[in-house]
Design a protein around this motif. Structure first.
Motif, mmCIF file in Angstrom:
data_model
loop_
_atom_site.group_PDB
_atom_site.id
_atom_site.type_symbol
_atom_site.label_atom_id
_atom_site.label_comp_id
_atom_site.label_asym_id
_atom_site.label_seq_id
_atom_site.Cartn_x
_atom_site.Cartn_y
_atom_site.Cartn_z
ATOM 1 N N ARG A 45 31.530 -3.889 82.095
ATOM 2 C CA ARG A 45 31.939 -2.638 81.448
ATOM 3 C C ARG A 45 33.201 -2.817 80.609
ATOM 4 O O ARG A 45 33.370 -2.173 79.573
ATOM 5 C CB ARG A 45 32.143 -1.538 82.490
ATOM 6 C CG ARG A 45 30.844 -1.069 83.146
ATOM 7 C CD ARG A 45 31.120 -0.089 84.273
ATOM 8 N NE ARG A 45 31.836 1.089 83.803
ATOM 9 C CZ ARG A 45 31.231 2.179 83.356
ATOM 10 N NH1 ARG A 45 29.929 2.267 83.361
ATOM 11 N NH2 ARG A 45 31.942 3.198 82.915
ATOM 12 N N ASN A 48 32.413 -4.200 77.233
ATOM 13 C CA ASN A 48 31.833 -3.221 76.326
ATOM 14 C C ASN A 48 32.695 -1.974 76.151
ATOM 15 O O ASN A 48 32.282 -1.005 75.528
ATOM 16 C CB ASN A 48 30.462 -2.806 76.874
ATOM 17 C CG ASN A 48 29.450 -2.707 75.785
ATOM 18 O OD1 ASN A 48 29.734 -3.059 74.662
ATOM 19 N ND2 ASN A 48 28.288 -2.212 76.114
ATOM 20 N N LEU A 50 33.340 0.330 78.170
ATOM 21 C CA LEU A 50 32.970 1.539 78.916
ATOM 22 C C LEU A 50 34.063 1.811 79.927
ATOM 23 O O LEU A 50 34.308 2.928 80.335
ATOM 24 C CB LEU A 50 31.625 1.353 79.623
ATOM 25 C CG LEU A 50 30.408 1.296 78.707
ATOM 26 C CD1 LEU A 50 29.144 1.050 79.501
ATOM 27 C CD2 LEU A 50 30.288 2.573 77.896
ATOM 28 N N ASN A 76 33.889 0.237 68.741
ATOM 29 C CA ASN A 76 32.567 0.485 68.173
ATOM 30 C C ASN A 76 31.976 -0.775 67.555
ATOM 31 O O ASN A 76 30.778 -1.032 67.644
ATOM 32 C CB ASN A 76 32.661 1.612 67.153
ATOM 33 C CG ASN A 76 31.314 2.257 66.909
ATOM 34 O OD1 ASN A 76 30.630 1.922 65.961
ATOM 35 N ND2 ASN A 76 30.918 3.147 67.796
ATOM 36 N N ARG A 79 30.740 -2.859 70.371
ATOM 37 C CA ARG A 79 29.538 -2.259 70.950
ATOM 38 C C ARG A 79 28.321 -2.485 70.071
ATOM 39 O O ARG A 79 27.198 -2.591 70.560
ATOM 40 C CB ARG A 79 29.748 -0.764 71.172
ATOM 41 C CG ARG A 79 30.618 -0.479 72.374
ATOM 42 C CD ARG A 79 30.870 1.002 72.488
ATOM 43 N NE ARG A 79 31.778 1.305 73.581
ATOM 44 C CZ ARG A 79 32.636 2.318 73.564
ATOM 45 N NH1 ARG A 79 32.701 3.117 72.505
ATOM 46 N NH2 ARG A 79 33.407 2.537 74.597
ATOM 47 N N LYS A 80 28.549 -2.546 68.762
ATOM 48 C CA LYS A 80 27.411 -2.784 67.877
ATOM 49 C C LYS A 80 26.950 -4.239 67.920
ATOM 50 O O LYS A 80 25.812 -4.549 67.607
ATOM 51 C CB LYS A 80 27.753 -2.363 66.444
ATOM 52 C CG LYS A 80 27.639 -0.869 66.248
ATOM 53 C CD LYS A 80 27.825 -0.461 64.804
ATOM 54 C CE LYS A 80 27.675 1.039 64.654
ATOM 55 N NZ LYS A 80 28.121 1.508 63.330
ATOM 56 N N PHE A 84 23.803 -3.168 76.098
ATOM 57 C CA PHE A 84 24.036 -3.037 77.529
ATOM 58 C C PHE A 84 22.766 -2.531 78.192
ATOM 59 O O PHE A 84 22.159 -1.578 77.734
ATOM 60 C CB PHE A 84 25.181 -2.047 77.761
ATOM 61 C CG PHE A 84 25.886 -2.216 79.078
ATOM 62 C CD1 PHE A 84 27.095 -2.887 79.155
ATOM 63 C CD2 PHE A 84 25.344 -1.688 80.241
ATOM 64 C CE1 PHE A 84 27.759 -3.040 80.371
ATOM 65 C CE2 PHE A 84 26.003 -1.843 81.457
ATOM 66 C CZ PHE A 84 27.216 -2.518 81.530
ATOM 67 N N PHE A 86 21.508 -1.002 81.683
ATOM 68 C CA PHE A 86 22.129 -0.406 82.863
ATOM 69 C C PHE A 86 21.265 -0.569 84.113
ATOM 70 O O PHE A 86 20.040 -0.605 84.044
ATOM 71 C CB PHE A 86 22.350 1.093 82.646
ATOM 72 C CG PHE A 86 23.305 1.417 81.540
ATOM 73 C CD1 PHE A 86 24.650 1.615 81.801
ATOM 74 C CD2 PHE A 86 22.861 1.533 80.229
ATOM 75 C CE1 PHE A 86 25.538 1.930 80.784
ATOM 76 C CE2 PHE A 86 23.741 1.844 79.201
ATOM 77 C CZ PHE A 86 25.081 2.036 79.474
ATOM 78 N N ASN A 90 19.539 4.579 82.284
ATOM 79 C CA ASN A 90 20.235 5.472 81.356
ATOM 80 C C ASN A 90 19.494 5.673 80.041
ATOM 81 O O ASN A 90 20.093 5.636 78.965
ATOM 82 C CB ASN A 90 21.648 4.965 81.054
ATOM 83 C CG ASN A 90 22.609 5.276 82.174
ATOM 84 O OD1 ASN A 90 22.306 6.104 83.028
ATOM 85 N ND2 ASN A 90 23.736 4.619 82.183
ATOM 86 N N LEU A 91 18.198 5.865 80.116
ATOM 87 C CA LEU A 91 17.476 6.230 78.899
ATOM 88 C C LEU A 91 17.869 7.651 78.522
ATOM 89 O O LEU A 91 18.197 8.453 79.388
ATOM 90 C CB LEU A 91 15.965 6.159 79.142
ATOM 91 C CG LEU A 91 15.409 4.776 79.478
ATOM 92 C CD1 LEU A 91 13.888 4.825 79.539
ATOM 93 C CD2 LEU A 91 15.862 3.741 78.464
ATOM 94 N N PHE A 92 17.812 7.952 77.213
ATOM 95 C CA PHE A 92 18.077 9.325 76.777
ATOM 96 C C PHE A 92 16.917 10.198 77.276
ATOM 97 O O PHE A 92 15.776 10.010 76.861
ATOM 98 C CB PHE A 92 18.175 9.399 75.256
ATOM 99 C CG PHE A 92 19.226 8.492 74.680
ATOM 100 C CD1 PHE A 92 20.530 8.513 75.169
ATOM 101 C CD2 PHE A 92 18.928 7.623 73.643
ATOM 102 C CE1 PHE A 92 21.505 7.680 74.640
ATOM 103 C CE2 PHE A 92 19.893 6.785 73.109
ATOM 104 C CZ PHE A 92 21.184 6.810 73.603
ATOM 105 N N GLY A 104 19.670 4.793 68.151
ATOM 106 C CA GLY A 104 20.857 4.047 67.749
ATOM 107 C C GLY A 104 20.729 3.454 66.351
ATOM 108 O O GLY A 104 21.697 3.392 65.594
ATOM 109 N N ALA A 108 23.395 5.481 64.494
ATOM 110 C CA ALA A 108 24.610 4.669 64.463
ATOM 111 C C ALA A 108 24.580 3.651 63.326
ATOM 112 O O ALA A 108 25.597 3.356 62.716
ATOM 113 C CB ALA A 108 24.801 3.959 65.796
#
Ligand SMILES: Nc1ncnc2c1ncn2[C@@H]1O[C@H](COP(=O)(O)OP(=O)(O)O)[C@@H](O)[C@H]1O
Ligand SMILES: [Mg+2]
Lengths: 244, 205
Positions: A45, A48, A50, A76, A79-80, A84, A86, A90-92, A104, A108
């Protein structure tokens, strides 16, 4: 490619990471093993952002930054370049499998929708979900959800994928399908850092194994060195605890 | 009942404005915007802590004493939407907080920023959770609009009072009013059930 040095993190009085350093080269498959609570998740974490480390230095593609003081923009950027996966997917939840992958890319990375969908479909096909594009996470099994999670990770062509115990929330019979996908990625030369309790998997896939305990890296080496000939007593104990 | 011609638009306008106010109020608190957050807490505190009828009286009968004269309709809309907003903001805030933290983290990991994740991932999920309690607020508001009778708005209830004063058919008339409210709210409840079924797709039917 990625180096983190002297990472330090504490929660109140609890020192979770005590001067941890890690180097990842292109094509590496690094597995991190160790007892629960040893700081493995926290380390991933911190890479990244987090979780923000209390101190530590990161060198990513020749760019150096202070992990405790990174700006939003620097975070950012990292992160790009990374992805990650999980432990609990942690799917939307309000997006379909396909949208989970395109989100994303479109939002993004400002990719046109049809291009994003082409890439997303390719990623989902690769993890064996070509018949599940329009399913919502709640309509998928844990193994399928995690494979969507992996598809979401590879779709952005990251330089490194970070996996935090990708199979520990899964029923035993679903673990294999996820591990197979990760093995496939390893064959293709994907750079990965994987926290796992699957010892056989770690033994077979790793270019480097790291054993962590109590916030420090106790020992690191090749799969052979760690699993067959560990030097430190604590590593021995830990490896043995997995043998029946 | 011609009074419905007032009740329906009064409800719709106030509820729509109320929701917008609620969303802003909730977000200001979630995003932890220092001064605005205090202001939002203060607003919610006032409007939840005082009776709706008293709020109507203050705006319509009280403010003119300070030289601020607001017509009956705008007064009603201001009070009803602010009142709905105060309650609904708490509903929405709780619903946003109930969205698992992993949703924000997953969004950050794919490179989205805070606002993109809020708008595209978190708020849609929160509104789904908030839908039943918000429907409740809407039904509450339909009935509360009868209080507008007190500030001279000729909605259904005041219309009935006037007819009753002429015809003395009090029992029948007021029962009829109750029945119309009941019908209206029943329709809304049915609509709520239909919408909830639609919304439940991603929650696993
Ligand atoms: N947000 C947090 N607040 C307080 N303590 C935490 C937090 N996250 C992790 N910890 C503590 O840090 C230690 C290491 O946690 P973690 O990195 O999750 O270990 P691992 O992944 O190796 O099981 C644990 O003792 C855990 O309780
Ligand atoms: Mg962990």
């Amino acid at each position: 490619m990625l180096k983190v040095e002297h990472v330090y993190k504490k929660y109140d009085d609890l020192e979770v990471l005590k001067d941890v350093s890690l180097e990842v080269d292109k094509g590496d498959v690094i597995t991190i093993i160790g007892p629960s609570g040893s700081g493995k998740t926290t380390l991933l974490r911190c890479i990244n952002f987090l979780t923000i480390a209390d101190s530590g230095k990161m060198i990513f593609d020749d760019k150096t930054l202070d992990m405790a003081e990174a700006s939003k923009k620097e975070m950012n950027e990292i992160r790009k370049k990374t992805a990650f996966v999980f432990q609990n997917y942690n799917l939307f939840l309000n997006k379909t499998a396909l949208q989970n992958v395109t989100e994303g890319l479109i939002i993004a990375r400002k990719m046109p929708k049809d291009q994003a969908e082409t890439i997303a479909k390719k990623a989902l096909d690769k993890v064996g979900l070509s018949d599940r594009y329009d399913y919502y996470p709640t309509q998928l099994s844990g193994g399928q959800q995690q494979r969507v999670g992996i598809a979401r990770a590879i779709a952005s062509s990251p330089e490194i994928i970070l996996f935090d115990e990708p199979t520990s929330a899964l029923d035993p019979e679903l673990i294999g399908e996820v591990l197979n996908v990760i093995k496939e990625l390893a064959k293709e030369g994907m750079t990965m850092v994987i926290v796992t309790h699957e010892m056989n998997f770690a033994k077979n896939i790793s270019t480097k194994v790291i054993f962590m305990d109590d916030g420090v890296i106790i020992e690191e080496g090749t799969s052979k060195e760690i699993f067959e000939d560990p030097k430190k007593e604590r590593t021995k104990q830990f490896i043995h605890s997995f043998e029946h | 009942m011609q009074g419905l011609i007032v009740t329906i638009p009064l409800t719709i306008i106030s509820f729509t404005l109320g929701l917008i106010i609620a969303l802003i109020t909730a977000l200001v608190q979630i995003a932890d915007l220092k001064v605005l957050k205090q202001l939002a807490r203060f607003y919610v505190w006032i409007f939840r802590g005082t009776p709706l009828l008293v709020q109507l009286y203050i705006v319509f009968y009280g403010l003119p004493a300070l030289g601020i004269i607001i017509d009956a309709w705008p007064s009603a809309i201001i009070v009803f939407s602010l009142n709905t907003g105060a309650y609904a903001s708490e509903t929405i805030r709780a619903a946003i907080e109930a969205v698992p933290g992993g949703q924000m983290e997953a969004g950050l990991c794919v490179g989205m920023n805070y606002f993109q994740i809020m708008y595209r991932i978190i708020i849609p999920q929160a509104l789904r959770t908030a839908f039943p309690p918000l429907s409740n607020s809407l039904i509450g508001l339909v009935k509360d609009t009868s209080l507008a009778a007190n500030i001279t708005i000729l909605e259904m209830f005041l219309a009935a009072q006037r007819i009753a004063a002429r015809t003395y058919e009090t029992f029948a008339l007021y029962c009829e009013v109750a029945l119309v409210y009941l019908l209206f709210c029943t329709v809304l409840t049915k609509l709520q059930a239909i919408c909830e079924r639609k919304l439940s797709t991603y929650k696993g039917v």
